[in-house]
Design a protein around this motif. Structure first.
Motif, PDB file in Angstrom:
ATOM      1  N   SER A  46       0.769  -1.245   0.000  1.00  0.00           N
ATOM      2  CA  SER A  46       0.000   0.000   0.000  1.00  0.00           C
ATOM      3  C   SER A  46       0.799   1.294   0.000  1.00  0.00           C
ATOM      4  CB  SER A  46      -0.922   0.017   1.229  1.00  0.00           C
ATOM      5  OG  SER A  46      -0.161  -0.013   2.425  1.00  0.00           O
ATOM      6  N   ASN A  47       2.065   1.269   0.384  1.00  0.00           N
ATOM      7  CA  ASN A  47       2.774   2.536   0.605  1.00  0.00           C
ATOM      8  C   ASN A  47       2.842   3.387  -0.652  1.00  0.00           C
ATOM      9  OD1 ASN A  47       4.365   4.372   2.276  1.00  0.00           O
ATOM     10  ND2 ASN A  47       6.111   3.739   1.037  1.00  0.00           N
ATOM     11  N   GLN A  48       3.278   2.819  -1.758  1.00  0.00           N
ATOM     12  CA  GLN A  48       3.409   3.601  -2.988  1.00  0.00           C
ATOM     13  C   GLN A  48       2.050   3.895  -3.629  1.00  0.00           C
ATOM     14  OE1 GLN A  48       6.044   5.101  -4.234  1.00  0.00           O
ATOM     15  NE2 GLN A  48       7.409   4.321  -2.645  1.00  0.00           N
ATOM     16  N   LYS A  49       1.085   3.006  -3.392  1.00  0.00           N
ATOM     17  CA  LYS A  49      -0.234   3.170  -4.017  1.00  0.00           C
ATOM     18  C   LYS A  49      -1.082   4.206  -3.295  1.00  0.00           C
ATOM     19  CE  LYS A  49      -3.350  -0.020  -3.413  1.00  0.00           C
ATOM     20  NZ  LYS A  49      -4.127  -1.285  -3.463  1.00  0.00           N
ATOM     21  N   ASP A  50      -1.243   4.054  -1.979  1.00  0.00           N
ATOM     22  CA  ASP A  50      -2.155   4.910  -1.215  1.00  0.00           C
ATOM     23  C   ASP A  50      -1.471   5.710  -0.105  1.00  0.00           C
ATOM     24  OD1 ASP A  50      -4.474   3.981  -2.586  1.00  0.00           O
ATOM     25  OD2 ASP A  50      -4.410   2.154  -1.385  1.00  0.00           O
ATOM     26  N   CYS A  96       9.994   2.525  11.495  1.00  0.00           N
ATOM     27  CA  CYS A  96      10.605   2.812  10.192  1.00  0.00           C
ATOM     28  C   CYS A  96      11.795   1.907   9.896  1.00  0.00           C
ATOM     29  CB  CYS A  96      11.006   4.287  10.121  1.00  0.00           C
ATOM     30  SG  CYS A  96       9.579   5.406  10.053  1.00  0.00           S
ATOM     31  N   LYS A  97      12.490   1.466  10.932  1.00  0.00           N
ATOM     32  CA  LYS A  97      13.616   0.535  10.737  1.00  0.00           C
ATOM     33  C   LYS A  97      13.156  -0.808  10.185  1.00  0.00           C
ATOM     34  CE  LYS A  97      16.587   2.465  14.356  1.00  0.00           C
ATOM     35  NZ  LYS A  97      17.135   2.255  15.735  1.00  0.00           N
ATOM     36  N   LEU A  98      11.865  -1.132  10.397  1.00  0.00           N
ATOM     37  CA  LEU A  98      11.339  -2.417   9.938  1.00  0.00           C
ATOM     38  C   LEU A  98      10.805  -2.351   8.506  1.00  0.00           C
ATOM     39  CD1 LEU A  98       9.293  -3.272  13.157  1.00  0.00           C
ATOM     40  CD2 LEU A  98      11.470  -4.293  12.477  1.00  0.00           C
ATOM     41  N   LEU A  99      10.743  -1.149   7.928  1.00  0.00           N
ATOM     42  CA  LEU A  99      10.166  -0.971   6.601  1.00  0.00           C
ATOM     43  C   LEU A  99      11.271  -0.836   5.564  1.00  0.00           C
ATOM     44  CD1 LEU A  99       7.435   1.606   7.698  1.00  0.00           C
ATOM     45  CD2 LEU A  99       7.235  -0.891   7.566  1.00  0.00           C
ATOM     46  N   ASN A 100      11.006  -1.346   4.366  1.00  0.00           N
ATOM     47  CA  ASN A 100      12.073  -1.417   3.358  1.00  0.00           C
ATOM     48  C   ASN A 100      12.152  -0.180   2.471  1.00  0.00           C
ATOM     49  OD1 ASN A 100       9.820  -1.733   1.794  1.00  0.00           O
ATOM     50  ND2 ASN A 100      10.298  -3.805   1.088  1.00  0.00           N
ATOM     51  N   GLU A 101      11.308   0.811   2.727  1.00  0.00           N
ATOM     52  CA  GLU A 101      11.406   2.068   1.994  1.00  0.00           C
ATOM     53  C   GLU A 101      10.818   3.187   2.859  1.00  0.00           C
ATOM     54  OE1 GLU A 101       9.212   1.314  -1.582  1.00  0.00           O
ATOM     55  OE2 GLU A 101       7.269   1.713  -0.635  1.00  0.00           O
ATOM     56  N   ARG A 102      11.039   4.401   2.456  1.00  0.00           N
ATOM     57  CA  ARG A 102      10.587   5.557   3.220  1.00  0.00           C
ATOM     58  C   ARG A 102       9.060   5.647   3.161  1.00  0.00           C
ATOM     59  NH1 ARG A 102      13.390  10.086   5.185  1.00  0.00           N
ATOM     60  NH2 ARG A 102      12.232  12.057   5.110  1.00  0.00           N
ATOM     61  N   SER A 132      11.022  13.473   9.583  1.00  0.00           N
ATOM     62  CA  SER A 132      12.449  13.205   9.383  1.00  0.00           C
ATOM     63  C   SER A 132      12.653  11.771   8.896  1.00  0.00           C
ATOM     64  CB  SER A 132      13.235  13.454  10.678  1.00  0.00           C
ATOM     65  OG  SER A 132      12.852  12.531  11.682  1.00  0.00           O
ATOM     66  N   TYR A 133      11.608  10.944   9.049  1.00  0.00           N
ATOM     67  CA  TYR A 133      11.663   9.546   8.606  1.00  0.00           C
ATOM     68  C   TYR A 133      10.666   9.248   7.487  1.00  0.00           C
ATOM     69  CZ  TYR A 133      14.015   8.838  13.120  1.00  0.00           C
ATOM     70  OH  TYR A 133      14.870   8.907  14.199  1.00  0.00           O
ATOM     71  N   ALA A 134       9.895  10.233   7.015  1.00  0.00           N
ATOM     72  CA  ALA A 134       8.806   9.962   6.078  1.00  0.00           C
ATOM     73  C   ALA A 134       8.581  11.145   5.154  1.00  0.00           C
ATOM     74  CB  ALA A 134       7.526   9.647   6.852  1.00  0.00           C
ATOM     75  N   ASP A 135       7.765  10.912   4.118  1.00  0.00           N
ATOM     76  CA  ASP A 135       7.375  11.957   3.168  1.00  0.00           C
ATOM     77  C   ASP A 135       5.862  12.144   3.212  1.00  0.00           C
ATOM     78  OD1 ASP A 135      10.034  12.242   2.200  1.00  0.00           O
ATOM     79  OD2 ASP A 135       9.744  10.464   0.937  1.00  0.00           O
ATOM     80  N   LYS A 136       5.413  13.332   2.822  1.00  0.00           N
ATOM     81  CA  LYS A 136       3.972  13.604   2.744  1.00  0.00           C
ATOM     82  C   LYS A 136       3.423  13.149   1.400  1.00  0.00           C
ATOM     83  CE  LYS A 136       4.117  17.819   5.571  1.00  0.00           C
ATOM     84  NZ  LYS A 136       3.954  19.279   5.569  1.00  0.00           N
TER      85      LYS A 136
END
Length: 454
Positions: A46-50, A96-102, A132-136
């Motif tokens: 879901s991250n890139q899609k929604d 965030c350390k457990l996720l493979n992308e921002r 600092s760990y994510a994008d809007k």
């Protein structure tokens, strides 16, 4: 509404911000590792899609409101702010350390407690720490709950600059007698001030929370509260049923006697009067207990069949993954739920050990996922269907037999593998959802768990 229907269907039942409901989570089969695996699976899907959603629980309040069932810590000591902000940012960094992308964040909701207990500077530090760990996401929706007595112009201005466009003010009722009983005394002047400030700054969705069925509340109080609300024209509002559950909330709801609380037909009359006044002022009923002007995107989402419901309530957009940060917060990966520890001391201790502070949860079964979809459809769209094979489960014939009486009472229609809730049935939507709740059917609660449905 006929009093006989209220007496017939006014029973304890869940509000269905999740399915299964928290008392029916299978904690024995839940493990931290399974939660992380479901989190990572959902994030990848879901991250890139929604994008994803964040709910951040800010638990501190300066005084106790006796209608409130939220997890809170009462204090006037504002030295608690900085350590808590640092802890939430650390919890987020562990995720965030457990996720493979921002992560791409589509929704943020600051709930409480009282988010505006925190200074504008500390709220700014919190949001900057998150990003600092994510994008809007390009089309993001950030919202917060504000107390009319302590929300400042600087709060509104600072959060607006950080991307917040929706604010929800807890109003409840304007009667001084009711306010005194629930220990939430605030003037119409304060509510008007923060509402106009938000409009002036540019907030696109301003919400007021109202409650019917409060102690000492009468018809004249509802009329006065709704008329005052209409004069301010918030874009949307919640008109909640007061949940009198002192067995859960303890002494916090014992500032008045049980006989001071409106019940059954008397209570429902307050809602019906309020609803008609809202209709007169061009507010439209959205899902359960919510109303919006046509210009608000909650109305658009409802009309387009895109309304969503989760632990944050109703949302105009859906994300598959919601991560809850802060003490007692609940996360939802769609495939599982996970709740944080409920005390601040335990929360700090686990984070000091570099552990995500999850204490319990539930891994959804295939059956859970199908039923969850039906309950969401009913709660959000007042209809559901099993015309697709993937939406069918073997208990549906049994459920239809159970719902036949409600159909005879004019609360719903059943035809062509579809249930439609009628206008008369909307107040009973929780009861209709209960017919689908196999966990509740298989094991009736032995103690009081839920508020009354009507």
């Amino acid at each position: 509404m006929k009093n006989s229907l209220i007496q017939k269907y006014n029973v304890p039942g869940p509000r269905y911000t999740s399915y299964p409901t928290v008392p029916y989570w299978n904690e024995n089969d839940f493990t931290y590792q399974l939660w992380i695996e479901s989190l990572q699976k959902s994030f990848a899907e879901s991250n890139q899609k929604d994008g994803i959603s964040l709910y951040i629980h800010l638990p501190f309040c300066e005084s106790m409101c006796t209608f409130c069932g939220c997890n809170k810590r009462i204090t006037k000591n504002h030295d608690v702010e900085n350590p808590y902000i640092e802890a939430v940012i650390k919890e987020w960094s562990l995720y965030c350390k457990l996720l493979n992308e921002r992560p791409i964040i589509k929704e943020i909701h600051l709930g409480g407690g009282t988010p505006t207990f925190f200074s504008p500077k500390n709220l700014e530090d919190l949001i900057n720490g998150i990003f600092s760990y994510a994008d809007k996401a390009k089309e993001h929706e950030f919202s917060f709950e504000g107390h009319p007595n302590n929300t400042t112009y600087e709060h509104l201005q600072k959060l607006y600059k950080l991307g917040f466009r929706r604010v929800s003010y807890g109003v409840q009722d304007y009667s001084k007698k009711v306010q005194k009983a629930i220990h939430r005394e605030q003037s119409f002047h304060n509510v008007a001030k923060v509402t106009f400030w938000a409009k002036e700054i540019g907030y696109t969705s301003i919400s007021h929370d109202l409650i019917f069925g409060l102690p000492f509340q009468g018809v004249e109080d509802i009329i006065d509260t709704i008329e005052k609300t209409n004069s301010l024209q918030p874009d949307r509002l919640a008109f909640y049923s007061y949940a009198h559950v002192p067995w859960i909330k303890g002494n916090g709801q014992r500032g008045f006697n049980d006989e001071n609380v409106p019940k059954d037909a008397e209570k429902r009359k307050l809602y019906e009067i309020g609803k008609q006044l809202l209709y007169k002022n061009e507010y439209y009923e959205i899902g359960m207990d919510h109303f919006a002007l046509k210009s608000d995107h909650l109305y658009t989402a409802f009309k387009d069949g895109k309304l969503h419901r989760n632990f944050m309530g109703y949302s105009a957009s859906k994300t598959q993954l919601m991560i809850g940060l802060g003490v007692s917060s609940i996360s939802d990966s769609w495939y599982s739920f996970a709740q944080n520890v409920k005390t601040i001391e335990d929360y700090y201790q686990l984070l000091e050990w570099d552990k995500i502070p999850v204490v319990k949860g539930h891994i959804l079964t295939e059956e859970d996922l199908i039923i969850r979809k039906h309950i969401l459809n009913l709660m959000c769209n007042f209809e559901t269907t099993w015309s697709e094979e993937s939406d069918y489960f073997k208990e549906i014939p049994e459920i239809l037999v159970q719902l036949k009486e409600m159909e005879n009472d004019g609360l719903l229609t059943i035809e062509n593998k579809k249930i439609n809730v009628t206008e008369a049935g909307k107040p009973f939507v929780r009861n209709i959802c209960m017919a689908f709740d196999l966990h509740l059917k298989r094991k009736a609660p032995e103690t009081s768990l839920f508020s009354m449905t009507i």
